[in-house]
Design a protein around this motif. Sequence first.
Motif, PDB file in Angstrom:
ATOM      1  N   ASP A   1      -7.821  -5.613   4.478  1.00 32.55           N
ATOM      2  CA  ASP A   1      -8.423  -4.152   4.145  1.00 32.55           C
ATOM      3  C   ASP A   1      -9.276  -3.802   3.139  1.00 32.55           C
ATOM      4  O   ASP A   1      -9.632  -2.916   2.780  1.00 32.55           O
ATOM      5  CB  ASP A   1      -6.991  -3.023   3.911  1.00 32.55           C
TER       6      ASP A   1
ATOM      7  N   ASN B   1      -3.638  -6.004   7.696  1.00 29.93           N
ATOM      8  CA  ASN B   1      -2.846  -6.536   6.607  1.00 29.93           C
ATOM      9  C   ASN B   1      -1.663  -7.069   7.399  1.00 29.93           C
ATOM     10  O   ASN B   1      -1.187  -6.433   8.183  1.00 29.93           O
ATOM     11  CB  ASN B   1      -2.262  -5.701   5.549  1.00 29.93           C
TER      12      ASN B   1
ATOM     13  N   SER C   1      -8.823  -0.389  -1.446  1.00 26.83           N
ATOM     14  CA  SER C   1      -8.374  -0.573  -0.106  1.00 26.83           C
ATOM     15  C   SER C   1      -9.229   0.342   1.106  1.00 26.83           C
ATOM     16  O   SER C   1      -9.358   1.403   0.768  1.00 26.83           O
ATOM     17  CB  SER C   1      -7.050  -0.248  -0.150  1.00 26.83           C
TER      18      SER C   1
ATOM     19  N   HIS D   1      -4.292  -9.616   2.897  1.00 29.25           N
ATOM     20  CA  HIS D   1      -4.765  -8.356   3.006  1.00 29.25           C
ATOM     21  C   HIS D   1      -6.320  -8.404   3.729  1.00 29.25           C
ATOM     22  O   HIS D   1      -7.109  -9.128   3.197  1.00 29.25           O
ATOM     23  CB  HIS D   1      -5.096  -8.010   1.478  1.00 29.25           C
TER      24      HIS D   1
ATOM     25  N   ARG E   1       0.744  -1.320   0.004  1.00 27.28           N
ATOM     26  CA  ARG E   1       0.095   0.080   0.032  1.00 27.28           C
ATOM     27  C   ARG E   1       0.648   1.179   0.017  1.00 27.28           C
ATOM     28  O   ARG E   1       0.494   2.132   0.624  1.00 27.28           O
ATOM     29  CB  ARG E   1      -0.929  -0.061   1.272  1.00 27.28           C
TER      30      ARG E   1
ATOM     31  N   GLU F   1      -8.537   2.279   4.423  1.00 31.19           N
ATOM     32  CA  GLU F   1      -7.533   2.860   5.015  1.00 31.19           C
ATOM     33  C   GLU F   1      -7.513   2.304   6.430  1.00 31.19           C
ATOM     34  O   GLU F   1      -6.484   1.893   7.059  1.00 31.19           O
ATOM     35  CB  GLU F   1      -7.471   4.327   4.887  1.00 31.19           C
ATOM     36  N   LYS F   2      -8.651   2.549   7.157  1.00 28.62           N
ATOM     37  CA  LYS F   2      -8.764   2.134   8.346  1.00 28.62           C
ATOM     38  C   LYS F   2      -8.460   0.548   8.866  1.00 28.62           C
ATOM     39  O   LYS F   2      -8.284   0.330   9.871  1.00 28.62           O
ATOM     40  CB  LYS F   2     -10.076   2.639   9.044  1.00 28.62           C
ATOM     41  N   LYS F   3      -8.491  -0.207   7.640  1.00 27.60           N
ATOM     42  CA  LYS F   3      -8.677  -1.660   7.913  1.00 27.60           C
ATOM     43  C   LYS F   3      -7.210  -2.049   7.559  1.00 27.60           C
ATOM     44  O   LYS F   3      -6.918  -3.208   7.745  1.00 27.60           O
ATOM     45  CB  LYS F   3      -9.584  -2.279   7.024  1.00 27.60           C
ATOM     46  N   GLN F   4      -6.265  -1.348   7.278  1.00 25.98           N
ATOM     47  CA  GLN F   4      -5.145  -1.510   6.784  1.00 25.98           C
ATOM     48  C   GLN F   4      -4.197  -2.185   7.903  1.00 25.98           C
ATOM     49  O   GLN F   4      -3.212  -2.956   7.596  1.00 25.98           O
ATOM     50  CB  GLN F   4      -4.116  -0.480   5.958  1.00 25.98           C
ATOM     51  N   LYS F   5      -4.570  -1.797   8.872  1.00 28.01           N
ATOM     52  CA  LYS F   5      -3.838  -2.495  10.214  1.00 28.01           C
ATOM     53  C   LYS F   5      -3.945  -3.894  10.481  1.00 28.01           C
ATOM     54  O   LYS F   5      -3.184  -4.759  11.115  1.00 28.01           O
ATOM     55  CB  LYS F   5      -4.621  -2.021  11.597  1.00 28.01           C
TER      56      LYS F   5
END
Length: 278
Positions: free
Chosen positions: A130, A43, A35, A128, A28, A37-41
């Motif tokens: 996110d 990954n 994607s 992934h 990312r 963004e708030k769910k990228q944590k």
Amino acid sequence: MTEPFAILRVKKIKSIAAISAMNRHWFRTQNTFNSIEKKQKFNRVLKGSGDVLNDFREVIEAKGIKKFRKNGVLTLEFVATFSPEYIYQNTKSELKEDANKRVNLWLKNTMSWIDKTFGENCTSIIYHGDESTPHIHFVVTPLKKNKNGQYGLCAKDITGGKQKLRALQDSYHNEVKGCGLKRGIRRKTPKSHQSLSHFYSSIYHIEEKLLEKGLTSSEQSSKVNVFKAGIDKLLQLKDTENLSLLNKMKLIIRQLIKNNQNLKIELESYKQSGIVRR
């Protein structure tokens, strides 16, 4: 409700520039329109150093491979996932009560299959979480030892022909069918996959081509977006249940894919005319 399917896709990667572009998508470091963004944590790296290109170079160096065949396949990128019905209720906004348990079981079985099927040839894996449907990407470097004990690359041993591709699908399904996932439908003739993921893949390939043909620097390539207006429209429509809007979305996707194909032709003509840097 439709029974959920196990999904496995593979793409041939033929250049270092394409591996670099894949790395940016995985981690990312470029805009990824689907994607959250708030769910990228959520990954996480499941195998490798966190740098796909570095992992590829390390295994190539360790095996003493110094030259690549022109236009040969350097590595293979797989995507493993499932249809949304596996974890969602009637819509993508309502998760099943045991959604996390289902994802963890699928992930455990998928990781087991990757290890048994590819072993050390699989150098990088990322999960992934996110996007609307969780999935994993993994890279398989097609190492092959010849009769002299020297290593080379041979993707045909893995993806050469319909029979081997079908065998991979069968093998993967046998590993995850205990999760309640059906095998994808076998088709006598290929069918164009014109979904949001296919559209995003088209944009991803354009970035690869721009890098390969020298039309933009690696620093600027992630900022190039020839489909910006179309992406904005898709973002507005992708979660709708309105039939007329969904039909409009399909028309937009088809047009964008057509634009992508035309741009590829244009890039080739630039190359032939000698305009492109070498």
